[in-house]
Design an enzyme around this catalytic site. Structure first.
Site, mmCIF file in Angstrom:
data_model
loop_
_atom_site.group_PDB
_atom_site.id
_atom_site.type_symbol
_atom_site.label_atom_id
_atom_site.label_comp_id
_atom_site.label_asym_id
_atom_site.label_seq_id
_atom_site.Cartn_x
_atom_site.Cartn_y
_atom_site.Cartn_z
ATOM 1 N NE ARG A 36 -1.281 -1.501 3.539
ATOM 2 C CZ ARG A 36 -2.232 -2.417 3.706
ATOM 3 N NH1 ARG A 36 -3.443 -2.059 3.888
ATOM 4 N NH2 ARG A 36 -1.912 -3.686 3.712
ATOM 5 C CB THR A 37 3.930 2.344 1.712
ATOM 6 O OG1 THR A 37 3.387 2.052 2.996
ATOM 7 C CG2 THR A 37 4.776 3.596 1.802
ATOM 8 C CE LYS A 72 24.153 1.564 6.798
ATOM 9 N NZ LYS A 72 23.757 2.053 8.118
ATOM 10 N NE ARG A 78 8.347 0.637 3.148
ATOM 11 C CZ ARG A 78 7.141 0.215 3.567
ATOM 12 N NH1 ARG A 78 6.796 -1.038 3.427
ATOM 13 N NH2 ARG A 78 6.302 1.051 4.137
ATOM 14 C CG HIS A 107 6.152 4.196 7.616
ATOM 15 N ND1 HIS A 107 6.128 4.964 6.472
ATOM 16 C CD2 HIS A 107 5.381 3.108 7.351
ATOM 17 C CE1 HIS A 107 5.375 4.355 5.571
ATOM 18 N NE2 HIS A 107 4.918 3.236 6.069
HETATM 19 C C1 NCD Z 1 3.569 -0.608 7.973
HETATM 20 C C2 NCD Z 1 5.015 -0.735 7.592
HETATM 21 O O1 NCD Z 1 5.357 -1.216 6.502
HETATM 22 O O2 NCD Z 1 5.824 -0.332 8.391
HETATM 23 N N1 NCD Z 1 2.676 -0.730 6.926
HETATM 24 C C3 NCD Z 1 2.500 0.263 6.033
HETATM 25 O O3 NCD Z 1 3.372 1.047 5.736
HETATM 26 N N2 NCD Z 1 1.276 0.370 5.512
HETATM 27 C C4 NCD Z 1 3.183 -1.452 9.103
HETATM 28 C C5 NCD Z 1 3.378 -2.931 9.009
HETATM 29 O O4 NCD Z 1 4.107 -3.438 8.169
HETATM 30 O O5 NCD Z 1 2.810 -3.592 9.878
#
Ligand code: NCD
Length: 317
Positions: A62-63, A90, A112, A140
């Site tokens: 989703r992100t 890294k 990410r 995040h």
């Molecule tokens: C979170 C993440 O990836 O840190 N989810 C997200 O970004 N929607 C939380 C998770 O993974 O539980």
């Protein structure tokens, strides 16, 4: 333009480093973009001729989709790079990868990465704005910005004195730390709740209450942010290590309708996703009228549009 308000930072590396004014500005801009997203034509030309690279060195659904949609709604050109499962680490290799992409005239990087600090490192090496889309167990920031935006929409703009509880795997969650920092900047009372083994020792220094009693926390809270148990971050190949069994975790910390209705008011229920239905939250709670989980997803796009737009406009003082 002399009256253009801008963020205090050239990149969004974490909530740490932002001011209350930055959060207010991002939320005010996100509100305008939320209106745009509810119009028949959901696109604005704000980032036309601007190229954003989404670099995902770790899994995401989703992100990643949310960022990509936000970029496209702003009319940016988008390139995607995914290194999930590869041996990219890294250091030089990360800088090399990014420099190669920047040589193709990319104007901003959304990244990410599993290593906390990778974004700070990169920001010291490249000149374009960097947006942290999650760095290991550390921060995040856009999730916290969308969570606090959603809370303001649900509870009213002023979160000062509101009781917000973050429940579950605080130790392995980047959502928890970013939310705590953002909520404290906005004046909320913050409590973390979970088994002792999943709550890091430094919580007091963040000005946060600690509880191991979910029922008491439900009675205290205006909103509960339920976190996923991050088995993949707990070592030992994703097996349960920090509590005896998942079933026992659910019995003590799983949110059920029966528990939720002990409160004398409608407590708002949040979850950053992905949900483990039946573990930290039952299906009935996830789908109940108090849950704003899908609003959070909707707001994610508007908040990310705001962040991308504000950073694209940032000029050194
Ligand atoms: C979170 C993440 O990836 O840190 N989810 C997200 O970004 N929607 C939380 C998770 O993974 O539980």
């Amino acid at each position: 333009m002399t009256d253009f308000k801008q963020l205090s930072q050239p990149s969004l590396l974490g909530i740490r480093g932002l001011t209350r004014g930055d959060i207010d500005l991002i939320h005010a801009t996100a509100k305008e973009f939320k209106d745009v997203l509810n119009r028949p034509i959901k696109k604005v030309p704000s980032l036309r001729d601007f190229t954003v690279a989404n670099l995902f060195f770790e899994d995401s659904t989703r992100t990643r989709l949310s960022f990509e949609l936000a970029e496209k709604r702003l009319s940016a050109d988008v390139v995607n790079f995914s290194a999930a499962g590869s041996s990219v680490k890294k250091g030089e290799t990360l800088v090399d990868t990014v420099n190669n992409i920047l040589a193709m005239k990319v104007d901003m990087v959304v990244m990410r990465h599993p290593h906390p600090g990778a974004h700070h490192f990169l920001a010291s090496k490249v000149k374009v704005p960097i947006v942290n889309a999650g760095d290991g167990t550390h921060e995040h920031p856009t999730q916290a910005l969308l969570d606090t935006f959603s809370l303001r929409e649900a509870l009213g703009h002023d979160l000062n004195g509101k009781n917000i509880a973050i429940v579950g795997d605080i130790k392995h969650s980047r959502v928890a730390l970013s939310n705590i920092l953002a909520l404290k900047l906005l004046g909320a009372n913050v409590r973390v709740c979970g088994p002792q083994t999943l709550i890091p020792k430094h919580m007091d220094s963040l000005g946060v209450e600690v509880s191991h009693d979910l029922d008491d926390t439900i009675r205290w809270a205006d909103a509960l942010n339920m976190l996923r148990i991050q088995l993949e971050r707990q070592g030992d190949g994703g097996s349960v290590r920090f509590f005896p069994t998942l079933r026992e975790y659910t019995m003590r910390f799983g949110l059920t309708m029966e528990r939720l209705t002990q409160a004398d008011r409608d407590v708002v229920v949040m979850h950053p996703g992905p949900i483990n239905r039946g573990v930290e939250i039952t299906s009935e709670v996830a789908d109940c009228h108090q849950a704003i989980i899908l609003d959070q997803v909707e707001h994610g796009v508007a908040v990310r549009m705001a962040v991308l737009y504000m950073l694209s406009q940032h000029r050194p003082d």
